[in-house]
Every structure is written in C-alpha cells, then in structure tokens.
Scaffold this motif. Structure first.
Motif, PDB file in Angstrom:
ATOM      1  N   GLN A 211       0.828  -1.210   0.000  1.00 35.20           N
ATOM      2  CA  GLN A 211       0.000   0.000   0.000  1.00 35.20           C
ATOM      3  C   GLN A 211       0.862   1.259   0.000  1.00 35.20           C
ATOM      4  O   GLN A 211       0.521   2.253  -0.646  1.00 35.20           O
ATOM      5  N   ASP A 212       1.964   1.212   0.710  1.00 34.06           N
ATOM      6  CA  ASP A 212       2.877   2.351   0.754  1.00 34.06           C
ATOM      7  C   ASP A 212       3.475   2.618  -0.622  1.00 34.06           C
ATOM      8  O   ASP A 212       3.525   3.768  -1.078  1.00 34.06           O
ATOM      9  N   GLU A 213       3.922   1.563  -1.292  1.00 37.56           N
ATOM     10  CA  GLU A 213       4.494   1.730  -2.629  1.00 37.56           C
ATOM     11  C   GLU A 213       3.446   2.187  -3.630  1.00 37.56           C
ATOM     12  O   GLU A 213       3.730   3.006  -4.504  1.00 37.56           O
ATOM     13  N   ARG A 214       2.233   1.682  -3.520  1.00 42.25           N
ATOM     14  CA  ARG A 214       1.161   2.071  -4.434  1.00 42.25           C
ATOM     15  C   ARG A 214       0.787   3.535  -4.251  1.00 42.25           C
ATOM     16  O   ARG A 214       0.615   4.274  -5.219  1.00 42.25           O
ATOM     17  N   SER A 215       0.701   3.994  -3.021  1.00 43.39           N
ATOM     18  CA  SER A 215       0.296   5.379  -2.784  1.00 43.39           C
ATOM     19  C   SER A 215       1.416   6.363  -3.101  1.00 43.39           C
ATOM     20  O   SER A 215       1.143   7.522  -3.382  1.00 43.39           O
ATOM     21  N   CYS A 216       2.661   5.917  -3.087  1.00 46.34           N
ATOM     22  CA  CYS A 216       3.785   6.809  -3.383  1.00 46.34           C
ATOM     23  C   CYS A 216       4.300   6.647  -4.811  1.00 46.34           C
ATOM     24  O   CYS A 216       5.328   7.226  -5.163  1.00 46.34           O
ATOM     25  N   ALA A 217       3.620   5.869  -5.622  1.00 45.41           N
ATOM     26  CA  ALA A 217       4.114   5.584  -6.972  1.00 45.41           C
ATOM     27  C   ALA A 217       4.189   6.847  -7.839  1.00 45.41           C
ATOM     28  O   ALA A 217       5.106   6.998  -8.647  1.00 45.41           O
TER      29      ALA A 217
ATOM     30  N   VAL B 154       6.814  12.587  -6.770  1.00 45.29           N
ATOM     31  CA  VAL B 154       8.156  12.940  -7.225  1.00 45.29           C
ATOM     32  C   VAL B 154       8.993  13.485  -6.068  1.00 45.29           C
ATOM     33  O   VAL B 154      10.185  13.720  -6.233  1.00 45.29           O
ATOM     34  N   THR B 155       8.379  13.708  -4.938  1.00 45.71           N
ATOM     35  CA  THR B 155       9.097  14.180  -3.758  1.00 45.71           C
ATOM     36  C   THR B 155       9.090  13.077  -2.708  1.00 45.71           C
ATOM     37  O   THR B 155       8.668  11.964  -2.962  1.00 45.71           O
ATOM     38  N   LEU B 156       9.534  13.417  -1.521  1.00 42.41           N
ATOM     39  CA  LEU B 156       9.464  12.454  -0.431  1.00 42.41           C
ATOM     40  C   LEU B 156       8.012  12.130  -0.126  1.00 42.41           C
ATOM     41  O   LEU B 156       7.163  13.001  -0.108  1.00 42.41           O
ATOM     42  N   CYS B 157       7.762  10.890   0.108  1.00 39.14           N
ATOM     43  CA  CYS B 157       6.392  10.445   0.346  1.00 39.14           C
ATOM     44  C   CYS B 157       6.350   9.656   1.644  1.00 39.14           C
ATOM     45  O   CYS B 157       7.012   8.635   1.774  1.00 39.14           O
TER      46      CYS B 157
END
Length: 158
Positions: A32-38, A41-44
C-alpha cells in the motif's frame, strides 16, 4: 505425552499464527505504501507501515489471549503481554539483520516468532522455570550477537 508438552506445542502454534500475521500485514503495508507513493516525485510518507505494525499488535493480542486461554494457561493477560514483547524483540532483531525490513522467507519469520509464547509459558511453569529462563536468556544473547555481527561484519545479512 505430558500436559506441558501439549501446551508448549499449542502455544508455539499460536506464536506461528501471529508470526504469519506479522509478515502478511507487513507485506500489505509495504504494498500500500508503494502504491500510494508511486506517482510522487518528492518524499512520500504514509501511515501504512505504522498501520501494519499497529494492526499486528491489535490483532495478535486477542489471538494469543484466545489461544493461551484454550490451552488452559492462566493468568492470560501477563503471558500475552510477555509473549508480545518477546515477539516484538525477535522481529526487531530479524529486521535488523536482514537486507530488507523483513526476510524474504515467510517460514523464517514464522519460525522465529513461534517459540516466543512457548518460552513464556515454560517460564511460568514452576517446575521448568529455570530451563525457560535459560532458554529466553540464550535466545536474547544469540539475537544480540547476530545484531552485533550484522553491524560489524561486512556482507552478513539474512
């Protein structure tokens, strides 16, 4: 087979279930973390890793309590808290010595967390308390040695 051996085997099974839950919830949180930060372009920063840990704590406490209650282990509250603390320590050590946040193997994660409730139950049995305390001490010592080894020896990772 004596009653204590059945209780130890059952509590190790309950520990294995909570170890499986920890791994499954962590994989969910990372996905879920990778999907929401995909698209970022900045820190997520997301709450998913913390939610995975929190869900594991929230869900594993009743599983441990119910399992130990079914096995006839009394008092349950203290043993659940001690089991969770020992499992938390073991998973933190496992994360510290692995390349990723957790090892790639589900069997390793479950195998490391399974003996924690059994050791707590062993420490609570008056006839076997010394053996249980020595086993917990040895487990903690080996774990700390692995953490030390992983920080001082280049390339040592699970």
């Amino acid at each position: 087979m004596s009653k204590i051996y059945g209780v130890l085997a059952g509590s190790a099974l309950v520990g294995a279930v909570t170890g499986w839950m920890a791994r499954a919830l962590w994989l969910w949180a990372v996905a879920q973390d990778e999907r929401s930060c995909a698209d970022s372009v900045t820190l997520c920063f997301t709450f998913y890793p913390l939610a995975g840990i929190g869900l594991w704590m929230f869900l594993s406490a009743p599983v441990l309590a119910f399992g130990l209650w079914l096995l006839g282990v009394r008092p349950v509250k203290g043993k659940v808290a001690a089991s969770l603390a020992l499992q938390w320590f073991l998973i933190a050590v496992l994360a510290g010595v692995s390349r990723d946040d957790l090892p790639a193997s589900m069997a390793l994660n479950v195998g490391v967390m399974a003996p924690a409730p059994a050791l707590v139950v062993l420490c609570a049995d008056p006839a076997r308390r010394t053996v249980g305390q020595i086993a917990v001490g040895a487990l903690v010592a080996v774990s700390l040695f692995l953490v030390w080894l992983s920080t001082h020896v280049t390339g040592f990772f699970l």
